[in-house]
Design an enzyme around this catalytic site. Sequence first.
Site, PDB file in Angstrom:
ATOM      1  N   ARG A   1       0.835  -1.213   0.000  1.00 57.09           N
ATOM      2  CA  ARG A   1       0.000   0.000   0.000  1.00 57.09           C
ATOM      3  C   ARG A   1       0.866   1.259   0.000  1.00 57.09           C
ATOM      4  O   ARG A   1       0.530   2.246  -0.653  1.00 57.09           O
ATOM      5  CB  ARG A   1      -0.926  -0.029   1.222  1.00 57.09           C
ATOM      6  CG  ARG A   1      -2.056  -1.062   1.063  1.00 57.09           C
ATOM      7  CD  ARG A   1      -2.615  -1.424   2.430  1.00 57.09           C
ATOM      8  NE  ARG A   1      -3.827  -2.237   2.336  1.00 57.09           N
ATOM      9  CZ  ARG A   1      -3.851  -3.545   2.087  1.00 57.09           C
ATOM     10  NH1 ARG A   1      -2.721  -4.206   1.844  1.00 57.09           N
ATOM     11  NH2 ARG A   1      -5.003  -4.201   2.052  1.00 57.09           N
TER      12      ARG A   1
ATOM     13  N   ASP B   1      -4.396 -15.253   6.804  1.00 55.48           N
ATOM     14  CA  ASP B   1      -3.059 -15.682   6.361  1.00 55.48           C
ATOM     15  C   ASP B   1      -2.360 -16.571   7.393  1.00 55.48           C
ATOM     16  O   ASP B   1      -1.327 -17.169   7.093  1.00 55.48           O
ATOM     17  CB  ASP B   1      -2.181 -14.461   6.074  1.00 55.48           C
ATOM     18  CG  ASP B   1      -2.703 -13.664   4.885  1.00 55.48           C
ATOM     19  OD1 ASP B   1      -3.356 -14.261   4.008  1.00 55.48           O
ATOM     20  OD2 ASP B   1      -2.471 -12.439   4.844  1.00 55.48           O
TER      21      ASP B   1
ATOM     22  N   LYS C   1      -6.350 -19.028  -2.053  1.00 51.96           N
ATOM     23  CA  LYS C   1      -5.108 -18.310  -1.736  1.00 51.96           C
ATOM     24  C   LYS C   1      -4.005 -18.778  -2.690  1.00 51.96           C
ATOM     25  O   LYS C   1      -4.286 -19.318  -3.748  1.00 51.96           O
ATOM     26  CB  LYS C   1      -4.762 -18.531  -0.264  1.00 51.96           C
ATOM     27  CG  LYS C   1      -5.772 -17.883   0.666  1.00 51.96           C
ATOM     28  CD  LYS C   1      -5.734 -16.378   0.498  1.00 51.96           C
ATOM     29  CE  LYS C   1      -6.825 -15.666   1.244  1.00 51.96           C
ATOM     30  NZ  LYS C   1      -6.863 -14.244   0.946  1.00 51.96           N
TER      31      LYS C   1
ATOM     32  N   ARG D   1      -5.387 -23.903   0.349  1.00 53.22           N
ATOM     33  CA  ARG D   1      -4.783 -24.103   1.673  1.00 53.22           C
ATOM     34  C   ARG D   1      -5.548 -25.106   2.530  1.00 53.22           C
ATOM     35  O   ARG D   1      -4.960 -25.704   3.440  1.00 53.22           O
ATOM     36  CB  ARG D   1      -4.620 -22.763   2.395  1.00 53.22           C
ATOM     37  CG  ARG D   1      -3.526 -21.922   1.764  1.00 53.22           C
ATOM     38  CD  ARG D   1      -3.163 -20.701   2.577  1.00 53.22           C
ATOM     39  NE  ARG D   1      -2.055 -20.000   1.927  1.00 53.22           N
ATOM     40  CZ  ARG D   1      -1.801 -18.708   2.075  1.00 53.22           C
ATOM     41  NH1 ARG D   1      -2.577 -17.965   2.845  1.00 53.22           N
ATOM     42  NH2 ARG D   1      -0.769 -18.158   1.458  1.00 53.22           N
TER      43      ARG D   1
HETATM   44  C1  S3P Z   1      -4.290  -8.935   1.903  1.00 54.85           C
HETATM   45  C2  S3P Z   1      -5.553  -9.398   2.122  1.00 54.85           C
HETATM   46  C3  S3P Z   1      -5.876 -10.822   2.234  1.00 54.85           C
HETATM   47  C4  S3P Z   1      -4.625 -11.642   2.543  1.00 54.85           C
HETATM   48  C5  S3P Z   1      -3.489 -11.280   1.650  1.00 54.85           C
HETATM   49  C6  S3P Z   1      -3.119  -9.821   1.835  1.00 54.85           C
HETATM   50  C7  S3P Z   1      -4.085  -7.484   1.753  1.00 54.85           C
HETATM   51  O1  S3P Z   1      -6.429 -11.291   1.012  1.00 54.85           O
HETATM   52  O2  S3P Z   1      -4.920 -13.014   2.420  1.00 54.85           O
HETATM   53  O3  S3P Z   1      -2.353 -12.066   1.961  1.00 54.85           O
HETATM   54  O4  S3P Z   1      -2.924  -7.024   1.845  1.00 54.85           O
HETATM   55  O5  S3P Z   1      -5.079  -6.780   1.566  1.00 54.85           O
HETATM   56  P1  S3P Z   1      -8.009 -11.209   0.706  1.00 54.85           P
HETATM   57  O6  S3P Z   1      -8.355  -9.787   0.580  1.00 54.85           O
HETATM   58  O7  S3P Z   1      -8.169 -11.953  -0.587  1.00 54.85           O
HETATM   59  O8  S3P Z   1      -8.666 -11.905   1.852  1.00 54.85           O
END
Ligand code: S3P
Length: 464
Positions: A38, A351, A378, A382
């Site tokens: 981000r 995660d 994922k 998983r």
């Molecule tokens: C993330 C959100 C999650 C997570 C990913 C990172 C993020 O995914 O599993 O590793 O940085 O916004 P999802 O939005 O698909 O749940």
Amino acid sequence: MRSATAAPAGAAVPVRVAHAGRLRGELRLPGDKSITHRALILAAFADGVSTIAGASDGLDCRATAACLAALGAEVPLLGGEPGRVTWRVRSGGPGSWREPAGVLDCANSGTTLRLLAGALAGRPFRSILDGDASLRRRPLARIIEPLRLMGATLFAPGPDPHPPLTVVGHAPLRSTSYRVPVLSAQVKSAILLAGLGAEGRTAVVEPVVTRDHTERMLRARGVRVGQRQVEAGSEVSVEGGGIVRAVDERVPGDISGAAFWLVAGAAHPDAELTIRGCGVNPTRRAIIDILLAMGAEIEVRPAAGEPAGVTVGAAGADAAAAEEPVADLVVRSSELHAVDLGPDDVARAIDEIPVLAVAAACARGTTRFRGAGELRHKESDRLAGIATGLAAFGAEVALDGDDLAIGGARPLRGAAVTTRGDHRFAMAFAVAGLIADGVTIIDDAASAAVSYPAFFDDVERVRA
Ligand code: S3P
């Protein structure tokens, strides 16, 4: 066969993890992967120079940096320690982004692809986002639908679309109020990033609050972010057309990386580990709270040493809402017992479920993960990976649809396991290997480099 930190990207490197007699030591985590993605993207939204210190240099974040460079931002990596580097981003803001000459390679990173799709929805040119074989299996309907509603054109192959994704942006976009059908911080963030280029107020409603880094980081950059409770859940909104300021930021340690040490420390019979500078954002700390509920001895202490999670320039009433809280964590050998986790818990610890499954295999009683279907989408499936991996370690595992039950009655024994190319399995199975009798062979240690390149060095350090 060795601990495989310097392996080239994409090359599977087997690693051998022997049982550890004891675990001791201090760990410094890699920079948080979600926050680093981000910070890079928001720096490209700003007109000016941003620095991002303590940041991830994992392969996922490198993919985001490379995509932003292909759009015209300058994104040099200035150096730092492995895992905690400084990126400097110079951008002229989204108006300066240019149509990329080639495909934007998101590698293994769903966050890169989905967040950039949102960012690019408001740019009036065509981009193609693609990645590796794992990324090509990830579902896209969840971002295509809201971004189309906002006026962008998106298409991807298949009745259940998956990458490569073509985005033809539109400026300005239409604002929307969208209730997410799947709990996903990536989807929420993609819509909020698109909302920056929309006319008026764009709102996202989620029944359970997923990680809120985007919201905090937008506030830190001077964007007005609304937050209120509505009947369907929590609503977060942004005003389009605002200025995203360039800031200097320090990224906290990655709690998703800390999760491996929290489970190793709690489940191993002779362990005491100190984890420095860990991000403990309330929307990310479910791993700590679930382990505490399982009886883990974890202390959360004020962070000693350098400040982290601070955005230089964030001030005034919004400063607290813009910051990322950081703490030191101490974990000791614990008597773990089973817990019952529902879909909201799974979403909050999404995660960390692979390594929580290892904790469950060491806990008294049967731990249940109910409604865990998102885990199938994922970096690998998983649910299937946990079931086959833990069964190889001798654990009692039952998978019934999207519900997983793990019994902790049997001691783990060393096993030969496959990561399915998934970084979280490389690390979760290494934790199981430290606890299990004998020797564990993991087929692909190199995949850890997606989020935690120095992980296997740390494995050797804590057993010393
Ligand atoms: C993330 C959100 C999650 C997570 C990913 C990172 C993020 O995914 O599993 O590793 O940085 O916004 P999802 O939005 O698909 O749940």
